[in-house]
Design a protein around this motif. Structure first.
Motif, PDB file in Angstrom:
ATOM      1  N   VAL A 509     -17.667 -20.501 -11.784  1.00 38.69           N
ATOM      2  CA  VAL A 509     -16.664 -19.457 -11.596  1.00 38.69           C
ATOM      3  C   VAL A 509     -15.785 -19.781 -10.394  1.00 38.69           C
ATOM      4  O   VAL A 509     -16.286 -20.186  -9.344  1.00 38.69           O
ATOM      5  CB  VAL A 509     -17.336 -18.080 -11.409  1.00 38.69           C
ATOM      6  CG1 VAL A 509     -16.303 -17.015 -11.068  1.00 38.69           C
ATOM      7  CG2 VAL A 509     -18.089 -17.682 -12.672  1.00 38.69           C
ATOM      8  N   ILE A 510     -14.491 -19.601 -10.584  1.00 40.18           N
ATOM      9  CA  ILE A 510     -13.532 -19.720  -9.483  1.00 40.18           C
ATOM     10  C   ILE A 510     -12.928 -18.340  -9.270  1.00 40.18           C
ATOM     11  O   ILE A 510     -12.398 -17.732 -10.204  1.00 40.18           O
ATOM     12  CB  ILE A 510     -12.429 -20.739  -9.812  1.00 40.18           C
ATOM     13  CG1 ILE A 510     -13.016 -22.132 -10.001  1.00 40.18           C
ATOM     14  CG2 ILE A 510     -11.369 -20.748  -8.713  1.00 40.18           C
ATOM     15  CD1 ILE A 510     -11.995 -23.170 -10.434  1.00 40.18           C
ATOM     16  N   VAL A 511     -13.012 -17.844  -8.067  1.00 35.21           N
ATOM     17  CA  VAL A 511     -12.501 -16.506  -7.742  1.00 35.21           C
ATOM     18  C   VAL A 511     -11.245 -16.661  -6.890  1.00 35.21           C
ATOM     19  O   VAL A 511     -11.284 -17.284  -5.826  1.00 35.21           O
ATOM     20  CB  VAL A 511     -13.549 -15.663  -6.989  1.00 35.21           C
ATOM     21  CG1 VAL A 511     -12.981 -14.279  -6.692  1.00 35.21           C
ATOM     22  CG2 VAL A 511     -14.830 -15.555  -7.801  1.00 35.21           C
ATOM     23  N   LEU A 512     -10.154 -16.118  -7.373  1.00 30.02           N
ATOM     24  CA  LEU A 512      -8.889 -16.141  -6.638  1.00 30.02           C
ATOM     25  C   LEU A 512      -8.490 -14.719  -6.267  1.00 30.02           C
ATOM     26  O   LEU A 512      -8.813 -13.767  -6.989  1.00 30.02           O
ATOM     27  CB  LEU A 512      -7.777 -16.760  -7.495  1.00 30.02           C
ATOM     28  CG  LEU A 512      -7.938 -18.229  -7.915  1.00 30.02           C
ATOM     29  CD1 LEU A 512      -6.769 -18.643  -8.796  1.00 30.02           C
ATOM     30  CD2 LEU A 512      -8.022 -19.133  -6.687  1.00 30.02           C
ATOM     31  N   PRO A 513      -7.793 -14.551  -5.147  1.00 39.83           N
ATOM     32  CA  PRO A 513      -7.294 -13.207  -4.812  1.00 39.83           C
ATOM     33  C   PRO A 513      -6.315 -12.728  -5.874  1.00 39.83           C
ATOM     34  O   PRO A 513      -5.590 -13.534  -6.469  1.00 39.83           O
ATOM     35  CB  PRO A 513      -6.596 -13.409  -3.459  1.00 39.83           C
ATOM     36  CG  PRO A 513      -6.320 -14.870  -3.370  1.00 39.83           C
ATOM     37  CD  PRO A 513      -7.411 -15.554  -4.136  1.00 39.83           C
ATOM     38  N   HIS A 514      -6.276 -11.426  -6.120  1.00 40.96           N
ATOM     39  CA  HIS A 514      -5.415 -10.888  -7.177  1.00 40.96           C
ATOM     40  C   HIS A 514      -3.935 -11.089  -6.872  1.00 40.96           C
ATOM     41  O   HIS A 514      -3.095 -10.954  -7.765  1.00 40.96           O
ATOM     42  CB  HIS A 514      -5.718  -9.402  -7.385  1.00 40.96           C
ATOM     43  CG  HIS A 514      -6.915  -9.168  -8.244  1.00 40.96           C
ATOM     44  ND1 HIS A 514      -6.962  -8.218  -9.232  1.00 40.96           N
ATOM     45  CD2 HIS A 514      -8.121  -9.796  -8.288  1.00 40.96           C
ATOM     46  CE1 HIS A 514      -8.136  -8.247  -9.828  1.00 40.96           C
ATOM     47  NE2 HIS A 514      -8.854  -9.203  -9.265  1.00 40.96           N
ATOM     48  N   SER A 515      -3.610 -11.408  -5.632  1.00 41.17           N
ATOM     49  CA  SER A 515      -2.209 -11.659  -5.271  1.00 41.17           C
ATOM     50  C   SER A 515      -1.798 -13.106  -5.539  1.00 41.17           C
ATOM     51  O   SER A 515      -0.629 -13.455  -5.372  1.00 41.17           O
ATOM     52  CB  SER A 515      -1.996 -11.345  -3.785  1.00 41.17           C
ATOM     53  OG  SER A 515      -2.848 -12.161  -2.976  1.00 41.17           O
ATOM     54  N   SER A 516      -2.742 -13.939  -5.971  1.00 43.59           N
ATOM     55  CA  SER A 516      -2.463 -15.354  -6.181  1.00 43.59           C
ATOM     56  C   SER A 516      -1.474 -15.548  -7.330  1.00 43.59           C
ATOM     57  O   SER A 516      -1.719 -15.094  -8.457  1.00 43.59           O
ATOM     58  CB  SER A 516      -3.758 -16.111  -6.502  1.00 43.59           C
ATOM     59  OG  SER A 516      -3.481 -17.381  -7.047  1.00 43.59           O
ATOM     60  N   PRO A 517      -0.335 -16.249  -7.109  1.00 51.52           N
ATOM     61  CA  PRO A 517       0.613 -16.521  -8.202  1.00 51.52           C
ATOM     62  C   PRO A 517      -0.031 -17.312  -9.340  1.00 51.52           C
ATOM     63  O   PRO A 517       0.299 -17.100 -10.502  1.00 51.52           O
ATOM     64  CB  PRO A 517       1.715 -17.334  -7.510  1.00 51.52           C
ATOM     65  CG  PRO A 517       1.631 -16.949  -6.068  1.00 51.52           C
ATOM     66  CD  PRO A 517       0.171 -16.735  -5.813  1.00 51.52           C
ATOM     67  N   ALA A 518      -0.951 -18.223  -9.000  1.00 52.29           N
ATOM     68  CA  ALA A 518      -1.624 -19.012 -10.038  1.00 52.29           C
ATOM     69  C   ALA A 518      -2.454 -18.109 -10.937  1.00 52.29           C
ATOM     70  O   ALA A 518      -2.443 -18.247 -12.171  1.00 52.29           O
ATOM     71  CB  ALA A 518      -2.501 -20.080  -9.396  1.00 52.29           C
TER      72      ALA A 518
END
Length: 612
Positions: A509-518
């Motif tokens: 699992v990769i967790v990105l912040p919800h603000s991440s454009p990607a």
């Protein structure tokens, strides 16, 4: 560079008007120019470089060969230059960009029975073109009026000696059916010429001609033909009253240019007989280092090669080759043409308005470029985060939609350069999986998609996105493994918006912040796949229910079935309707309404619980 190596020595150039083509070491034409004297003009490039612009210095350094074409006059050279620029699109010429966004109206005047239709390609094929038009819907309505008023054919029915049966357009009075010999060639061409006048905005002269023809036909007691002309006359009068009035009375094009780097944005207002009948925004490329008056001059030479020529052209600047260009325009149009620079009054106000529109177009294009740049940054971030071998410029997203295993549909959406490519979306009806098994359905859809691409030797996407968790992702990966394909594939679970990969093992699992454009880009792909899957499922389910329920009701044919669907919107809503609501449909009485209600009761209660 030693210029003696060129095929054509400078000393052999004639002191005559003509066009010269400069080529690089690969033989590609990199510049086209015209001259009153080929010898004097070309030699200027190879004298002292002190007075040359940086752009011209770069051009000269790349010249390896030179060709020339002699013409009778400088006007002929001007025309040939514009044609060759269109043909070769040389790198160092200021050139009119191909305008594929806006449609033209094409009149095939060089054919026996011309057609009038919409096209997005302006070719040098002898046809007459009007446009470009920014409002495709409005020009389609205009063509519809033309087919009603002038009855010019729009189909491609071949016209040969063997007469064909007239199509529906003839019977609904939208075409004179030249294919069936229902009109003479002379009469047909008269209607074509009137339609052309109408497209040019020449409605006043057209009204007079139609009135005279109507009176002439009536005096000959040809009342049916006179009535047709009367209908044409009324339609032309109504349309001419709907045009936007301006204070002038002449035909003119108002041309304004706004420069941004190596692109110049051109705005044209079309004024015909005092009426503004349309506008267009175009662009000239490779204009860096070129003065705006030169760009506008080049634009006029290229644009009016195959566009209607007004009696007056308004510009911001006194342009180079002014007298030469006006002479050429006069030659082409058969009348005087003036190129003026208004200083005050209504003409100046209109030019200022066109300039403002050109600037707004420039700003809109800048904004698009920024958005495209942001999308590219998001894609580069994805490549880094997912350790992809290349930037994921081409992404395919998958989702499954079904209710209790019925009417199961798999969707595939495509994103190119971070943007949806709707015309490449595909729907896959599930064939092999029975019952509720989303994992197996995902495996089937992915397997079918990429086995086909492999068989047809088509390119694979840079990234596959699966709407779902580890189970759906694993099923998709298994299908790819069976095909021997190593395409990067990830899942995006909706609950926590976590990216699930198979890079270092199942379920990473990769967790990105919800603000991440990607992450936002991946969510867009996932949500679009889900939306398309749901809409595809609803269409399939509605079609099945329509056939399984309505087709089994005595007294319900195709017309009533269509009326029911159009009125209620879906089969589900028909099942929820009351007798009173059903009887509002034309052709459905209480007896037939009772049959419909009984059929839906047999199917079972319709309480909306099975809706998506």
């Amino acid at each position: 560079m030693e210029k003696y190596l060129m095929t054509v020595a400078l000393s052999s150039l004639p002191d005559l008007p003509g066009v010269y083509l400069m080529k690089d070491d690969s033989g590609e034409v990199i510049y086209v120019g015209k001259a009153l004297s080929l010898r004097k003009r070309v030699r200027q490039y190879f004298q002292s470089s002190k007075n040359l612009t940086p752009k011209t210095k770069t051009l000269v350094s790349r010249i390896e060969d030179l060709e020339y074409i002699i013409t009778d006059t400088e006007v002929d050279a001007l025309v040939l230059e514009a044609n060759l620029i269109k043909k070769y699109r040389p790198r160092y010429n200021v050139r009119l960009k191909d305008d594929k966004r806006y449609p033209y109206v094409k009149v095939t005047v060089n054919s026996r029975y011309p057609r009038i239709f919409l096209t997005r390609r302006r070719l040098m094929d002898g046809s007459l073109y009007f446009g470009p038009y920014t409002n495709a819907g409005a020009i389609r309505k205009t063509l519809d009026i033309i087919s009603q008023v002038f009855r010019i054919r729009r189909c491609r029915q071949p016209l040969n000696e063997k007469k064909a049966r007239p199509c529906l357009d003839y019977h609904i009075k939208r075409c004179y059916a030249p294919c069936a010999g229902k009109i003479s060639e002379k009469e047909y061409m008269e209607n074509v010429q009137e339609a052309i006048k109408f497209l040019k905005g020449e409605t006043s002269g057209l009204v007079k001609e139609l009135e005279e023809r109507m009176q002439d036909l009536a005096s000959k007691q040809e009342y049916e033909a006179a009535a047709q002309v009367r209908d044409q006359l009324e339609a032309v009068k109504v349309l001419s009253q709907q045009q936007i009035a301006t204070s002038g009375t002449d035909d003119r094009d108002v041309i304004a240019a706004f420069k941004d780097g190596d692109t110049v944005y051109i705005q044209i207002f079309y004024v015909r007989h005092g009426n503004m009948v349309g506008r267009a925004d175009l662009a000239m490329s490779s204009a860096e280092g070129t003065a705006l008056p030169d760009v506008v001059s080049q634009f006029i030479k290229q644009y009016y090669l195959d566009s209607p020529i007004p009696t007056e052209i308004l510009t911001q600047y006194d342009i180079p080759d002014h007298d030469l260009i006006t002479s050429w325009l006069k030659q082409r149009s058969g009348r005087e043409v003036h190129i003026n620079v208004p200083q005050k009054g209504d003409k100046k106000k209109m030019l200022d308005m066109a300039l403002m529109n050109a600037e707004m177009t420039m700003r809109a294009n800048r904004l698009k470029a920024v958005v495209a740049s942001e999308s590219m940054e998001s894609l580069k971030d994805l490549q880094s985060l997912l350790s992809l071998p290349s930037v994921p410029l081409y992404i395919e997203g998958f989702d499954i939609s079904n209710i209790s295993g019925t009417d199961a549909v798999g969707s595939m959406v495509v994103f190119e350069n971070g943007k949806p490519s709707n015309n490449k979306y595909r729907q896959h009806n599930i064939r092999t999986v029975k019952g509720i098994d989303d994992f197996a359905m995902m495996g089937e859809v992915v397997g079918r998609r990429y086995s086909r691409l492999k068989e047809e030797k088509m390119p694979f996407p840079d990234l596959i996105l699966i709407d779902g968790g580890p189970g759906q992702l694993s099923a998709a990966k298994d299908s790819l493994d069976k095909l021997g394909l190593d395409i990067p594939v990830i899942g995006l679970a909706k609950r926590f918006e976590h990216i699930i990969t198979t890079k270092k093992g199942p379920g990473e699992v990769i967790v990105l912040p919800h603000s991440s454009p990607a992450l936002k880009l991946l969510m867009h792909v996932r949500d679009e796949a889900h939306r398309f899957a749901v809409s595809s499922h609803r269409r399939r389910r509605s079609a099945r229910l329509t056939h399984s329920i309505l087709d089994g009701i005595s007294g319900i044919g195709e017309a009533k079935k269509k009326a029911l669907i159009n009125h209620f919107g879906s089969v589900e809503k028909i099942g929820q309707a009351t007798m009173e609501e059903l009887c509002q449909i034309e052709g459905i009485n209480k007896k037939l309404g009772l049959r419909i209600l009984e059929k839906f009761r047999e199917h079972g209660p319709w309480n909306g619980a099975d809706k998506m």
